[in-house]
Design a protein around this motif. Structure first.
Motif, PDB file in Angstrom:
ATOM      1  N   LEU A 254       0.828  -1.203   0.000  1.00 36.36           N
ATOM      2  CA  LEU A 254       0.000   0.000   0.000  1.00 36.36           C
ATOM      3  C   LEU A 254       0.862   1.252   0.000  1.00 36.36           C
ATOM      4  O   LEU A 254       0.541   2.245  -0.672  1.00 36.36           O
ATOM      5  CB  LEU A 254      -0.927  -0.022   1.220  1.00 36.36           C
ATOM      6  CG  LEU A 254      -2.141   0.899   1.250  1.00 36.36           C
ATOM      7  CD1 LEU A 254      -2.985   0.773  -0.007  1.00 36.36           C
ATOM      8  CD2 LEU A 254      -2.992   0.602   2.479  1.00 36.36           C
ATOM      9  N   ALA A 260      -5.369   2.971  -4.734  1.00 37.29           N
ATOM     10  CA  ALA A 260      -5.925   1.805  -4.048  1.00 37.29           C
ATOM     11  C   ALA A 260      -7.339   1.532  -4.546  1.00 37.29           C
ATOM     12  O   ALA A 260      -8.147   2.449  -4.688  1.00 37.29           O
ATOM     13  CB  ALA A 260      -5.935   2.038  -2.539  1.00 37.29           C
ATOM     14  N   LEU A 262     -10.455  -0.628  -3.262  1.00 36.57           N
ATOM     15  CA  LEU A 262     -11.063  -1.486  -2.249  1.00 36.57           C
ATOM     16  C   LEU A 262     -12.084  -2.379  -2.939  1.00 36.57           C
ATOM     17  O   LEU A 262     -13.033  -1.889  -3.552  1.00 36.57           O
ATOM     18  CB  LEU A 262     -11.754  -0.671  -1.165  1.00 36.57           C
ATOM     19  CG  LEU A 262     -12.575  -1.513  -0.188  1.00 36.57           C
ATOM     20  CD1 LEU A 262     -11.675  -2.331   0.720  1.00 36.57           C
ATOM     21  CD2 LEU A 262     -13.512  -0.670   0.633  1.00 36.57           C
ATOM     22  N   LEU A 278     -10.298   0.953   4.622  1.00 34.32           N
ATOM     23  CA  LEU A 278     -10.341   2.311   4.085  1.00 34.32           C
ATOM     24  C   LEU A 278      -9.635   3.286   5.018  1.00 34.32           C
ATOM     25  O   LEU A 278      -9.020   4.262   4.563  1.00 34.32           O
ATOM     26  CB  LEU A 278     -11.789   2.737   3.837  1.00 34.32           C
ATOM     27  CG  LEU A 278     -12.409   2.098   2.593  1.00 34.32           C
ATOM     28  CD1 LEU A 278     -13.918   2.268   2.594  1.00 34.32           C
ATOM     29  CD2 LEU A 278     -11.817   2.673   1.323  1.00 34.32           C
ATOM     30  N   ILE A 281      -6.117   3.086   4.071  1.00 33.28           N
ATOM     31  CA  ILE A 281      -5.869   3.803   2.814  1.00 33.28           C
ATOM     32  C   ILE A 281      -5.748   5.298   3.076  1.00 33.28           C
ATOM     33  O   ILE A 281      -4.851   5.970   2.542  1.00 33.28           O
ATOM     34  CB  ILE A 281      -6.996   3.515   1.800  1.00 33.28           C
ATOM     35  CG1 ILE A 281      -6.951   2.039   1.367  1.00 33.28           C
ATOM     36  CG2 ILE A 281      -6.887   4.429   0.582  1.00 33.28           C
ATOM     37  CD1 ILE A 281      -8.171   1.598   0.578  1.00 33.28           C
ATOM     38  N   LYS A 286      -3.650   7.713   0.204  1.00 30.30           N
ATOM     39  CA  LYS A 286      -3.699   7.215  -1.167  1.00 30.30           C
ATOM     40  C   LYS A 286      -5.042   7.532  -1.817  1.00 30.30           C
ATOM     41  O   LYS A 286      -6.079   7.533  -1.150  1.00 30.30           O
ATOM     42  CB  LYS A 286      -3.496   5.689  -1.185  1.00 30.30           C
ATOM     43  CG  LYS A 286      -2.156   5.235  -0.642  1.00 30.30           C
ATOM     44  CD  LYS A 286      -1.009   5.703  -1.522  1.00 30.30           C
ATOM     45  CE  LYS A 286       0.335   5.234  -0.976  1.00 30.30           C
ATOM     46  NZ  LYS A 286       1.448   5.653  -1.831  1.00 30.30           N
ATOM     47  N   CYS A 288      -8.361   6.583  -3.996  1.00 32.08           N
ATOM     48  CA  CYS A 288      -9.124   5.359  -3.772  1.00 32.08           C
ATOM     49  C   CYS A 288     -10.315   5.235  -4.719  1.00 32.08           C
ATOM     50  O   CYS A 288     -10.961   6.229  -5.050  1.00 32.08           O
ATOM     51  CB  CYS A 288      -9.621   5.322  -2.326  1.00 32.08           C
ATOM     52  SG  CYS A 288     -10.547   3.852  -1.900  1.00 32.08           S
ATOM     53  N   ILE A 290     -13.724   2.493  -4.891  1.00 30.75           N
ATOM     54  CA  ILE A 290     -14.419   1.367  -4.265  1.00 30.75           C
ATOM     55  C   ILE A 290     -15.067   0.544  -5.363  1.00 30.75           C
ATOM     56  O   ILE A 290     -15.908   1.044  -6.112  1.00 30.75           O
ATOM     57  CB  ILE A 290     -15.484   1.853  -3.259  1.00 30.75           C
ATOM     58  CG1 ILE A 290     -14.831   2.691  -2.154  1.00 30.75           C
ATOM     59  CG2 ILE A 290     -16.225   0.662  -2.643  1.00 30.75           C
ATOM     60  CD1 ILE A 290     -15.813   3.373  -1.224  1.00 30.75           C
ATOM     61  N   ALA A 322     -14.474   9.360  -2.791  1.00 34.41           N
ATOM     62  CA  ALA A 322     -14.098   8.150  -3.548  1.00 34.41           C
ATOM     63  C   ALA A 322     -15.226   7.715  -4.486  1.00 34.41           C
ATOM     64  O   ALA A 322     -16.393   7.719  -4.113  1.00 34.41           O
ATOM     65  CB  ALA A 322     -13.772   7.009  -2.583  1.00 34.41           C
ATOM     66  N   THR A 424      -9.175  11.573  -4.704  1.00 31.85           N
ATOM     67  CA  THR A 424      -7.925  11.680  -3.949  1.00 31.85           C
ATOM     68  C   THR A 424      -8.131  12.426  -2.629  1.00 31.85           C
ATOM     69  O   THR A 424      -8.946  13.352  -2.549  1.00 31.85           O
ATOM     70  CB  THR A 424      -6.841  12.403  -4.784  1.00 31.85           C
ATOM     71  OG1 THR A 424      -5.634  12.481  -4.032  1.00 31.85           O
ATOM     72  CG2 THR A 424      -7.262  13.806  -5.155  1.00 31.85           C
TER      73      THR A 424
END
Length: 440
Positions: A254, A260, A262, A278, A281, A286, A288, A290, A322, A424
């Motif tokens: 990570l 990332a 998820l 999360l 993260i 980072k 992300c 989903i 996200a 972000t």
């Protein structure tokens, strides 16, 4: 295209240690239990002016178990797709009875081969490497992957074999996308679906993936490094040391990732484990996405979307920025959206806002909604963005005690409204400035 260098050999000859030495840190799990590495593991290496992909592989074994069969398939595919083969042997133990069989298979590939005699820690031990010449390879280099001995010689030999291609000029680093989530949510299946190869061993037993696994993939003519990870559990206790190392490996991966993803199970929803992951993260700062997997199994999709939105609002209030996408690794439904979003999100993660635009946004925020506590008004003198990845802002104020959490969130929302920062995190840091400077 990147040249590919595959590391092959029996279990426990030091292949993963050599791989870690190539990439400059401990990425692959190294353990005394044979078979710790189960999948192929790719990573980009730059030596002088050349890029190449180095691939760690499972140990070549005569075992015929189901896992071993999958591992052997991974090994054969790695050799087939490689340009150069590093055949690693254990210099301390001498030639193993199975190694002539491996040597025969490696020679049959017709690929350039470097026989790497590992665990030769000193000049005095060089004599131990001589017997390996009987395996019939022209290029033999003795190294100590643990101590780094003769690694420069090995890299120089690979460099010469690569030839005049794949120079650093006009090459960008691969965008690294990590897939994280609970066990059995389909992370490995998703990576396999993207690469359209069985790069990751998939099994219905949780914990099949032990190590973080990097896979070089090309999608829409763009190169990526996809990082599959071991499933993370809600609790902090691990059943054994391999599970602990798997969690540690995910943590390191990570750190290294650019974005990332998820992966959640459409049937199970968003729970405490997803919230914990999360949180990791966000702690790592980072970008992300989903990705709700197994969407093909859901019948009443409208109700399930409402349920996910409700769960996100309840458990993940801090992650409103996200994107959430509903995918199926099995049918490849909407999987391409990950790659449509990833470059956009990475640009946002790397964005530097012009100073005057920032000041104008802050003036707009304070004019629209000024903030006061206990009869004191919060005044903002200036804002600057010193760094990106993630975008970080330093805000000069008259009194740090007046900076309430709710107003921080308000300022963040204004910055997102004006400059997007899609997918972000952004960081706001406040500093006190003297009264005299406010009069300037």
């Amino acid at each position: 295209m990147y040249k590919k260098v595959a590391i092959v050999g029996r279990p426990n000859v030091g292949k993963s240690t050599l791989f870690n030495r190539f990439i400059g840190r401990k990425k692959a799990i190294v353990h005394s239990i044979a078979g710790t590495t189960r999948d192929r593991n790719d990573y980009e290496v730059v030596w002088k002016d050349k890029h190449f992909i180095v691939t760690d592989t499972a140990g070549w074994s005569s075992d015929v178990s189901e896992f071993s069969e999958s591992m052997s398939q991974q090994l054969n595919l790695a050799i087939e797709s490689s340009d150069i083969i590093l055949f690693v042997v254990d210099g301390k133990r001498g030639i193993h009875p199975y190694e002539p069989v491996i040597a025969k298979s490696v020679r049959a590939s017709k690929k350039p081969v470097i026989l790497v005699v590992n665990k030769i820690d000193t000049i005095r031990e060089e004599v131990k490497s001589y017997e390996f010449y009987q395996l019939g390879f022209e290029t033999v280099i003795s190294v100590s992957s643990t101590h780094g001995r003769n690694m420069v010689e090995l890299l120089e030999t690979i460099y010469d074999m690569i030839g005049d291609t794949d120079t650093v000029e006009n090459k960008e680093d691969l965008l690294k996308i990590i897939f994280v989530g609970k066990p059995n949510v389909g992370k490995s299946s998703l990576v396999n679906s993207i690469t359209q190869q069985n790069r990751c061993i998939v099994h219905n037993v949780p914990g099949t993936t032990r190590d973080s696994l990097s896979v070089h993939a090309t999608y829409n003519e763009t190169d990526y490094l996809l990082i599959d990870t071991a499933g993370l559990h809600r609790g902090n206790k691990q059943k054994d040391d391999l599970e602990y190392l798997s969690t540690l490996s995910t943590n390191y991966a990570l750190d290294d990732a650019d974005i990332a993803v998820l992966v959640a199970d459409a049937e199970q929803g968003i729970g405490e484990t997803e919230a914990k992951i999360l949180g990791m993260i966000i702690e790592k700062k980072k970008p992300c996405i989903i990705a709700v997997n197994k969407w093909d199994l859901i019948e009443d999709k409208e109700d399930r979307i409402k349920l996910f939105q409700q769960q996100l609002e309840e458990k993940l209030k801090f992650l409103t920025w996200a994107d959430i996408i509903f995918i199926s690794a099995k049918t490849r439904q909407r999987v391409d959206r990950i790659f449509r979003l990833a470059p956009i999100i990475y640009r946002e993660y790397s964005k530097m806002v012009p100073p005057e635009d920032l000041r104008e946004a802050i003036r707009y925020a304070t004019d629209k909604t000024p903030f006061a506590r206990k009869g004191k008004v919060l005044k903002i003198k200036d804002i600057e963005q010193p760094v990106t990845k993630p975008p970080t802002f330093r805000i000069a104020v008259n009194d740090l005690e007046l900076v309430h959490f709710s107003y921080k969130r308000y300022l963040e929302n204004i910055l997102r409204e004006k400059f997007s920062f899609k997918g972000t995190p952004i960081i706001l840091k406040f500093r006190k400035i003297s009264k005299e400077k406010f009069k300037d």
